[in-house]
Design a protein around this motif. Structure first.
Motif, PDB file in Angstrom:
ATOM      1  N   ARG A 137      -5.328  -4.903  11.176  1.00 39.57           N
ATOM      2  CA  ARG A 137      -6.222  -5.999  10.843  1.00 39.57           C
ATOM      3  C   ARG A 137      -6.556  -5.902   9.353  1.00 39.57           C
ATOM      4  NH1 ARG A 137     -10.472  -7.703  14.863  1.00 39.57           N
ATOM      5  NH2 ARG A 137      -9.461  -6.034  15.949  1.00 39.57           N
ATOM      6  N   ASP A 146      -9.091 -12.195   5.836  1.00 40.84           N
ATOM      7  CA  ASP A 146      -9.910 -13.150   6.576  1.00 40.84           C
ATOM      8  C   ASP A 146      -8.981 -14.190   7.182  1.00 40.84           C
ATOM      9  OD1 ASP A 146     -11.592 -15.114   7.512  1.00 40.84           O
ATOM     10  OD2 ASP A 146     -12.673 -15.405   5.621  1.00 40.84           O
ATOM     11  N   PRO A 147      -8.778 -14.189   8.489  1.00 42.75           N
ATOM     12  CA  PRO A 147      -7.820 -15.123   9.099  1.00 42.75           C
ATOM     13  C   PRO A 147      -8.228 -16.586   8.979  1.00 42.75           C
ATOM     14  CG  PRO A 147      -8.998 -13.886  10.792  1.00 42.75           C
ATOM     15  CD  PRO A 147      -9.393 -13.300   9.461  1.00 42.75           C
ATOM     16  N   ASP A 148      -9.471 -16.850   8.636  1.00 45.11           N
ATOM     17  CA  ASP A 148      -9.916 -18.238   8.492  1.00 45.11           C
ATOM     18  C   ASP A 148      -9.783 -18.750   7.061  1.00 45.11           C
ATOM     19  OD1 ASP A 148     -10.612 -18.515  11.215  1.00 45.11           O
ATOM     20  OD2 ASP A 148     -12.480 -17.426  10.829  1.00 45.11           O
ATOM     21  N   GLU A 178      -4.516 -18.916   2.474  1.00 47.52           N
ATOM     22  CA  GLU A 178      -3.854 -18.093   1.459  1.00 47.52           C
ATOM     23  C   GLU A 178      -2.575 -18.778   1.012  1.00 47.52           C
ATOM     24  OE1 GLU A 178      -4.761 -15.279   0.057  1.00 47.52           O
ATOM     25  OE2 GLU A 178      -6.459 -14.737   1.326  1.00 47.52           O
ATOM     26  N   ALA A 196       1.232 -18.367  16.764  1.00 42.58           N
ATOM     27  CA  ALA A 196       0.589 -18.535  15.454  1.00 42.58           C
ATOM     28  C   ALA A 196      -0.476 -19.617  15.534  1.00 42.58           C
ATOM     29  CB  ALA A 196       1.629 -18.903  14.395  1.00 42.58           C
ATOM     30  N   SER A 197      -1.481 -19.511  14.692  1.00 39.73           N
ATOM     31  CA  SER A 197      -2.524 -20.525  14.668  1.00 39.73           C
ATOM     32  C   SER A 197      -1.922 -21.844  14.194  1.00 39.73           C
ATOM     33  CB  SER A 197      -3.665 -20.115  13.737  1.00 39.73           C
ATOM     34  OG  SER A 197      -3.267 -20.256  12.388  1.00 39.73           O
ATOM     35  N   TRP A 199      -1.679 -23.365   9.687  1.00 43.45           N
ATOM     36  CA  TRP A 199      -0.748 -23.145   8.576  1.00 43.45           C
ATOM     37  C   TRP A 199      -0.149 -24.481   8.136  1.00 43.45           C
ATOM     38  CZ3 TRP A 199       4.323 -24.593   9.037  1.00 43.45           C
ATOM     39  CH2 TRP A 199       4.756 -24.883  10.327  1.00 43.45           C
TER      40      TRP A 199
END
Length: 147
Positions: free
Chosen positions: A9, A12-14, A17, A142-143, A146
């Motif tokens: 981990r 910050d996934p939110d 990038e 995947a979210s 993206w």
């Protein structure tokens, strides 16, 4: 994550990038999908499977998918207002002979990478992000944020 277990981990996934230089990896994934689907034959000239003016002249007709994907096409021209010469890295490094035959020299050239993206888009007849989403990102969980 692997099989529902967090392996590592960071970040910050939110937070959005920028992922520079990911284009070539994404194109390789889409090319692999096209290959698996029987649409792309590596040693076939690109002009045999897509109709684009960039592959219509004598030099362009000799460029294979393999050469386009491994950046040895030696294609010279302009795409979307940008000439291949605008990316001078390969000339500085001496890794290619400008205008040489396909396969003779390697060049990291963003205009040619864009040409690869265009050719793949024509080949798969769908936007590349859609192919990536449905064939790679959704299957791996995947979210959807993206782009």
């Amino acid at each position: 994550m692997r099989r529902g277990e967090v392996l590592a981990r960071w970040g910050d996934p939110d937070r959005v990038e920028m992922a520079f230089s990911a284009t070539k990896s994404v194109l390789a994934l889409v090319a692999g999908i096209a290959f698996d689907d029987g649409l792309l034959r590596l040693d076939e000239p690109v002009c045999e499977s897509v109709e684009l003016p960039q592959f219509a002249d004598e030099h362009g007709r000799r460029i294979t998918w393999r050469q386009l994907l491994d950046q040895t096409s030696q294609w010279e021209g302009e795409l979307w207002g940008k000439p291949t010469g605008v990316d001078a890295q390969s000339v500085r490094e001496g890794t290619e002979s400008a205008g040489g035959p396909p396969g003779e020299g390697w060049a990291y050239n963003d205009v040619r990478v864009n040409l690869t993206a265009l050719a793949l888009t024509v080949l798969v007849r769908r936007p590349l992000p859609e192919v990536l989403r449905t064939r790679v990102m959704e299957p791996i969980g995947a979210s959807g944020s993206w782009s």
